[in-house]
Design a protein around this motif. Structure first.
Motif, PDB file in Angstrom:
ATOM      1  N   ILE A 114      37.125  14.297  47.730  1.00  0.00           N
ATOM      2  CA  ILE A 114      36.663  15.687  47.580  1.00  0.00           C
ATOM      3  C   ILE A 114      36.356  15.995  46.116  1.00  0.00           C
ATOM      4  O   ILE A 114      35.302  16.536  45.788  1.00  0.00           O
ATOM      5  CB  ILE A 114      37.725  16.674  48.120  1.00  0.00           C
ATOM      6  CG1 ILE A 114      37.864  16.502  49.638  1.00  0.00           C
ATOM      7  CG2 ILE A 114      37.345  18.112  47.778  1.00  0.00           C
ATOM      8  CD1 ILE A 114      38.961  17.344  50.261  1.00  0.00           C
ATOM      9  N   LEU A 137      32.643  16.958  44.829  1.00  0.00           N
ATOM     10  CA  LEU A 137      32.343  18.267  44.246  1.00  0.00           C
ATOM     11  C   LEU A 137      31.854  18.136  42.806  1.00  0.00           C
ATOM     12  O   LEU A 137      30.934  18.847  42.387  1.00  0.00           O
ATOM     13  CB  LEU A 137      33.579  19.172  44.311  1.00  0.00           C
ATOM     14  CG  LEU A 137      34.003  19.606  45.725  1.00  0.00           C
ATOM     15  CD1 LEU A 137      35.220  20.524  45.660  1.00  0.00           C
ATOM     16  CD2 LEU A 137      32.863  20.306  46.457  1.00  0.00           C
ATOM     17  N   PHE A 196      33.085  22.666  49.741  1.00  0.00           N
ATOM     18  CA  PHE A 196      34.430  22.120  49.878  1.00  0.00           C
ATOM     19  C   PHE A 196      34.646  21.493  51.256  1.00  0.00           C
ATOM     20  O   PHE A 196      35.098  20.360  51.384  1.00  0.00           O
ATOM     21  CB  PHE A 196      35.481  23.206  49.627  1.00  0.00           C
ATOM     22  CG  PHE A 196      36.883  22.701  49.801  1.00  0.00           C
ATOM     23  CD1 PHE A 196      37.501  21.990  48.790  1.00  0.00           C
ATOM     24  CD2 PHE A 196      37.576  22.914  50.991  1.00  0.00           C
ATOM     25  CE1 PHE A 196      38.785  21.489  48.959  1.00  0.00           C
ATOM     26  CE2 PHE A 196      38.858  22.416  51.175  1.00  0.00           C
ATOM     27  CZ  PHE A 196      39.464  21.708  50.150  1.00  0.00           C
TER      28      PHE A 196
END
Ligand SMILES: Nc1ncnc2c1ncn2[C@@H]1O[C@H](COP(=O)(O)OP(=O)(O)O)[C@@H](O)[C@H]1O
Ligand SMILES: [Mg+2]
Lengths: 254, 260
Positions: free
Chosen positions: B116, B120, B151
């Motif tokens: 993640i 991002l 997200f």
């Protein structure tokens, strides 16, 4: 009742390909012991260690580490153990200091404590100069010592070493044995497997000999040495150490 | 382990991955910046001037959200699949965590969070690069929608990458899905065009592509325009989250394919 570091009861393991690696193994390692698990290649030593440390699923049987059942209390059981595996299993691109520090993290030890501890361990094991380089730059014996440092960072009560001296030259091996002896004198329980029977004979308090997935002898070193058969040895012209004679007789094909 | 100890174990995993990605930034961050720069040059500047507007906005502005999404999807997927695969087969360093009291769900959380974070960060970089092509203007319709979609998309594809990493037996095994499924689905998910500009049969296929909904939801966050209702996009995204969490939960329960 005296406390036990490890109690293994009727452990069986059949691998997915059908190999029956353990056929009902029972073992007890008393706390504070220096216990040698001996056996020829393929006897099942690594499988036992794998099950106890959570790397291998057992088929049946039970195991307890300092009273914590590995199925019911896996976190507590694992927290007691430090493992030095048979195969090298660290990322060779990482720095030894990071490898040992991070291992502390996986046991819930904050970095501010783990890092100085890792540094001290690496220095004690003669890796002080090398701890900031890449792990791949270490020699074979140094890699093994890095794994010992990594196994000790969370201050386990029970250190398990799977053939720690394989491929390590004589002098370094002595140093390693001295280090392990010092650890047991400080109260750490040690279980190790080794091929070097002479060294096991000098160091271990208890011995178990495993062959083809079954324990064939189990007792104090003097019990096992008492099984030494002078006549049989003489007849076969055998001239090695006592433990070696017992080992070969018990593990050879009948 | 106490909750505090679990946090330390989690922090150790995520810190290690972030240190790694910044150390080898040429491999982890630079490629997406270069490819997106090329896209912006070709589609935005060279072709975009001929295409004109799309759904009432300048073509370059229309393309940006989709290209950011492409980066987020492929990067978060690649990070977890690669990290899990290599720690399993290359030197087997995953044993370090397996022998420790760190429970399996936390191990998964560590790997997924790494995916993640990188997804991002790369998405943000691509967005920053795009600013040079849009004259430093950035429209934000809803920051909440933008961040929520970024997200959750990173979460979905980090989890999907993990499933791939668990299944893969060879290094090729982690490249098949991105090459043959993921990238085509993103490209055909309406990055470069509005679905309404397609022939009927192609529109129908596009509606079956889950990536289409994610890209549209994300674009809505910036431009306030979308081909489908935002609620549909949100629903599809949440369904994907649920499915992937369920699949990974199953793997956690069955030992992650890590124990013999
Ligand atoms: N992953 C595995 N899959 C199938 N068989 C295995 C696996 N690991 C070990 N074995 C088999 O189990 C037996 C015991 O192996 P092991 O525990 O490694 O013995 P040792 O450590 O005493 O040399 C051997 O016959 C070995 O080939
Ligand atoms: Mg072995």
């Amino acid at each position: 009742m005296a406390e036990n570091a490890l109690v293994v009861n009727d452990l069986k393991k059949v691998y997915k390909n059908g190999t029956e690696a353990l056929k009902g193994v029972s073992l007890t390692v008393p706390a504070g012991d220096f216990f040698a698990l001996l056996g020829p290649n393929g006897a099942g030593k690594t499988t036992i260690i794998g099950i106890v440390t959570g790397l291998v699923n057992k088929t049946s049987g039970t195991a307890e580490v300092f009273g914590y059942d590995i199925d019911k209390k896996p976190e507590q059981a694992k927290a007691q153990i430090g493992l030095v595996g048979q195969e090298l299993n660290f990322n060779p691109f990482e720095k030894p200091l990071d490898i040992v520090t991070n291992q502390g993290g996986y046991y819930g030890i904050p970095r501010s404590i783990a890092r100085p501890r890792a540094e001290q361990l690496l220095k004690d094991l003669g890796l002080g100069e090398k701890m900031m380089g890449r792990a791949m730059e270490l020699s074979g014996g140094m890699k093994r010592r890095l794994m010992i440092a990594r196994a000790l960072v969370h201050k386990p009560r029970f250190l398990v070493l799977d053939e720690p001296t394989a491929g390590v030259d004589v002098e370094l091996r002595r140093g390693m044995w001295d280090y392990l002896r010092k650890l047991t004198s400080e109260g750490l329980t040690i279980l190790l497997t080794t091929h070097y029977l002479e060294e096991a004979e000098q160091l271990a308090k208890h011995v178990a000999i495993i062959s083809k997935g079954q324990i064939v002898a189990n007792g104090t070193m003097s019990d096992i040495l008492a099984m030494h058969d002078e006549e049989a040895a003489a007849k076969s012209g055998y001239k090695g150490g006592k433990l070696e004679e017992v080992f070969i007789r018990l593990t050879s094909e009948k | 382990m106490t909750t505090y100890q679990k946090w330390i174990a989690f922090y150790t995993m995520i810190r290690k991955d972030i240190v790694r990605m910044f150390r080898i930034w040429v491999q982890t961050f630079l490629p997406s910046v270069i490819t997106s720069t090329l896209y912006f040059l070709v589609f935005g500047t060279v072709l975009g001037s001929r295409i004109g507007d799309m759904q009432g906005v300048d073509y370059m502005t229309f393309v940006v959200p989709g290209l950011v999404m492409l980066a987020v999807v492929t990067t978060s997927y690649a990070n977890t699949s690669f990290m899990f695969f290599t720690s399993k087969f290359f030197a087997r360093s995953i044993d370090e965590i397996l022998v420790s009291p760190t429970p399996p769900w936390l191990l998964i959380a560590g790997f997924v969070s790494g995916g993640i974070v990188r997804g991002l960060l790369v998405g943000l970089l691509v967005l920053l690069v795009s600013l040079f092509f849009t004259g430093l203007t950035l429209t934000i319709h809803s920051a909440l929608v933008i961040f929520g979609f970024a997200f959750l998309t990173a979460l979905v594809f980090a989890l999907a990458g993990l499933v791939n990493g668990i299944y893969a037996k060879t290094i090729d095994g982690i490249n098949i899905v991105p090459t043959f499924f993921l990238t085509p689905l993103v490209y055909l998910g309406g990055i470069f065009y509005s679905v309404h500009s397609l022939p009927d049969w192609w529109q129908a296929i596009t509606y079956a592509n889950p990536l289409f909904y994610l890209i549209n939801g994300f674009r809505y966050g910036f431009l306030g325009i979308t081909d489908v209702a935002l609620s549909t996009s949100v629903l599809i995204l949440l369904v994907m989250v649920v499915i992937l969490v369920a699949i990974n939960w199953y793997f956690i329960r069955t030992g992650l394919g890590l124990k013999q």
